[in-house]
Design a protein around this motif. Structure first.
Motif, PDB file in Angstrom:
ATOM      1  N   ASP A  34       0.852  -1.181   0.000  1.00  0.00           N
ATOM      2  CA  ASP A  34       0.000   0.000   0.000  1.00  0.00           C
ATOM      3  C   ASP A  34       0.890   1.233   0.000  1.00  0.00           C
ATOM      4  O   ASP A  34       1.658   1.459   0.942  1.00  0.00           O
ATOM      5  CB  ASP A  34      -0.902  -0.009   1.235  1.00  0.00           C
ATOM      6  CG  ASP A  34      -2.057   0.974   1.130  1.00  0.00           C
ATOM      7  OD1 ASP A  34      -1.918   1.972   0.394  1.00  0.00           O
ATOM      8  OD2 ASP A  34      -3.091   0.749   1.786  1.00  0.00           O
ATOM      9  N   ASP A  40      -7.466   2.936   1.664  1.00  0.00           N
ATOM     10  CA  ASP A  40      -8.334   1.838   1.281  1.00  0.00           C
ATOM     11  C   ASP A  40      -9.144   1.390   2.497  1.00  0.00           C
ATOM     12  O   ASP A  40      -8.639   0.678   3.369  1.00  0.00           O
ATOM     13  CB  ASP A  40      -7.489   0.689   0.739  1.00  0.00           C
ATOM     14  CG  ASP A  40      -8.319  -0.490   0.248  1.00  0.00           C
ATOM     15  OD1 ASP A  40      -9.552  -0.474   0.438  1.00  0.00           O
ATOM     16  OD2 ASP A  40      -7.731  -1.430  -0.320  1.00  0.00           O
ATOM     17  N   ARG A  43      -9.355  -2.173   3.619  1.00  0.00           N
ATOM     18  CA  ARG A  43      -8.195  -2.717   4.343  1.00  0.00           C
ATOM     19  C   ARG A  43      -8.052  -2.098   5.728  1.00  0.00           C
ATOM     20  O   ARG A  43      -7.702  -2.800   6.681  1.00  0.00           O
ATOM     21  CB  ARG A  43      -6.915  -2.460   3.539  1.00  0.00           C
ATOM     22  CG  ARG A  43      -5.628  -2.857   4.278  1.00  0.00           C
ATOM     23  CD  ARG A  43      -4.413  -2.702   3.383  1.00  0.00           C
ATOM     24  NE  ARG A  43      -4.474  -3.643   2.283  1.00  0.00           N
ATOM     25  CZ  ARG A  43      -4.245  -3.332   1.008  1.00  0.00           C
ATOM     26  NH1 ARG A  43      -3.935  -2.082   0.677  1.00  0.00           N
ATOM     27  NH2 ARG A  43      -4.316  -4.251   0.070  1.00  0.00           N
ATOM     28  N   ARG A 237       4.877   3.958   2.805  1.00  0.00           N
ATOM     29  CA  ARG A 237       4.521   2.645   2.250  1.00  0.00           C
ATOM     30  C   ARG A 237       4.463   1.606   3.363  1.00  0.00           C
ATOM     31  O   ARG A 237       5.190   1.683   4.355  1.00  0.00           O
ATOM     32  CB  ARG A 237       5.571   2.206   1.222  1.00  0.00           C
ATOM     33  CG  ARG A 237       5.320   0.829   0.593  1.00  0.00           C
ATOM     34  CD  ARG A 237       6.443   0.459  -0.376  1.00  0.00           C
ATOM     35  NE  ARG A 237       7.735   0.404   0.280  1.00  0.00           N
ATOM     36  CZ  ARG A 237       8.849   0.949  -0.205  1.00  0.00           C
ATOM     37  NH1 ARG A 237       8.849   1.580  -1.357  1.00  0.00           N
ATOM     38  NH2 ARG A 237       9.983   0.848   0.467  1.00  0.00           N
TER      39      ARG A 237
END
Length: 258
Positions: A34, A40, A43, A237
């Motif tokens: 991600d 998201d 998630r 990330r």
């Protein structure tokens, strides 16, 4: 609750092994990367409206979580929420993850009394024992990160690892590889700690968390609380690579291990 009695130590050991295997089978999260171009919501779950106890001087608030310029940004600011004078940010996965490689690239907040954390956790609220694996960057010492793990609520495995150049000055890579017989921690691709004692290895699949929080009580651990304006933790990330899967991005620790 039904009480189960085990007749012999051999049977007890077999039951524990079976339970551990089942726990890993119970992992619901698959490999992913991600880059936080968006958040998201399939998630991630945003913590909102509570705190983790009297030691924490802020309330989790969804207002302190945002995606900006391709990064996840968690903030700590003076904003009364419920019974706390400060608000702070946290996200956690909706899925639980088992053995594999966990990685995050992030920049820490830089005030004493704050904790910029990348960790995994499961606990009684999930009807599981408290297992946890931690990277915690304490604002009192931004040249290091503390690694630790809990097994059935037992910790005491803290170790400090250097973060050359400062955890708040730029992005650094933090990773751990969790396997049945070992747990290895990496900072910027360098192995900084390895655990092989079976008694010190978590067994239960866990959620992935990022959090930025503060305290004015845990001075010995996190330093005296100091606030002079909004603080930020920035995550570029995060990735999880399940055992046996292809690595999720070119510079992943999992690429080098395969």
């Amino acid at each position: 609750m039904t009480s189960i009695r085990i007749a012999s130590p051999i049977f007890a050991m077999a039951a524990l092994v079976a339970q551990a295997a089942h726990a890993q089978d119970a992992a619901t999260g698959a490999s992913f990367v991600d880059d936080f171009n968006t958040l998201d919501m399939k998630r991630w779950y945003i913590s909102d409206g509570w705190n983790n106890g009297a030691h924490q001087n802020c309330t989790w608030s969804k207002k302190n979580v945002k995606v900006e310029d391709g990064n996840l940004v968690l903030t700590f600011d003076k904003q009364p929420v419920k019974d706390r004078d400060f608000a702070c940010g946290e996200i956690q996965t909706k899925q639980v993850f088992g053995y594999g490689t966990y990685e995050a690239r992030l920049k820490a907040a830089d005030a004493s009394g704050l904790n910029s954390a990348f960790f995994t956790f499961i606990g009684p609220m999930n009807k599981k024992p408290h297992d946890e694996i931690d990277f915690e960057i304490l604002g009192k010492n931004l040249n290091a990160v503390q690694v630790n793990q809990y097994v059935s609520a037992k910790g005491g495995n803290e170790k400090m690892a250097d973060v050359h150049g400062g955890a708040n000055k730029g992005f650094n890579d933090y990773a751990f590889v969790w396997q049945k017989d070992s747990l290895r921690f990496y900072v910027n691709g360098k192995l900084v700690n390895e655990v092989t004692d079976p008694a010190k290895l978590p067994k239960n699949p866990q959620k992935i968390f990022f959090s930025l929080w503060g305290t004015d009580k845990l001075k010995d651990w996190m330093g005296p609380f100091s606030f002079s304006g909004t603080q930020t933790m920035t995550i570029d990330r995060v990735a999880f690579t399940a055992e046996g899967d292809k690595c999720q991005f070119p510079d992943s620790v999992a690429c080098k291990l395969n």
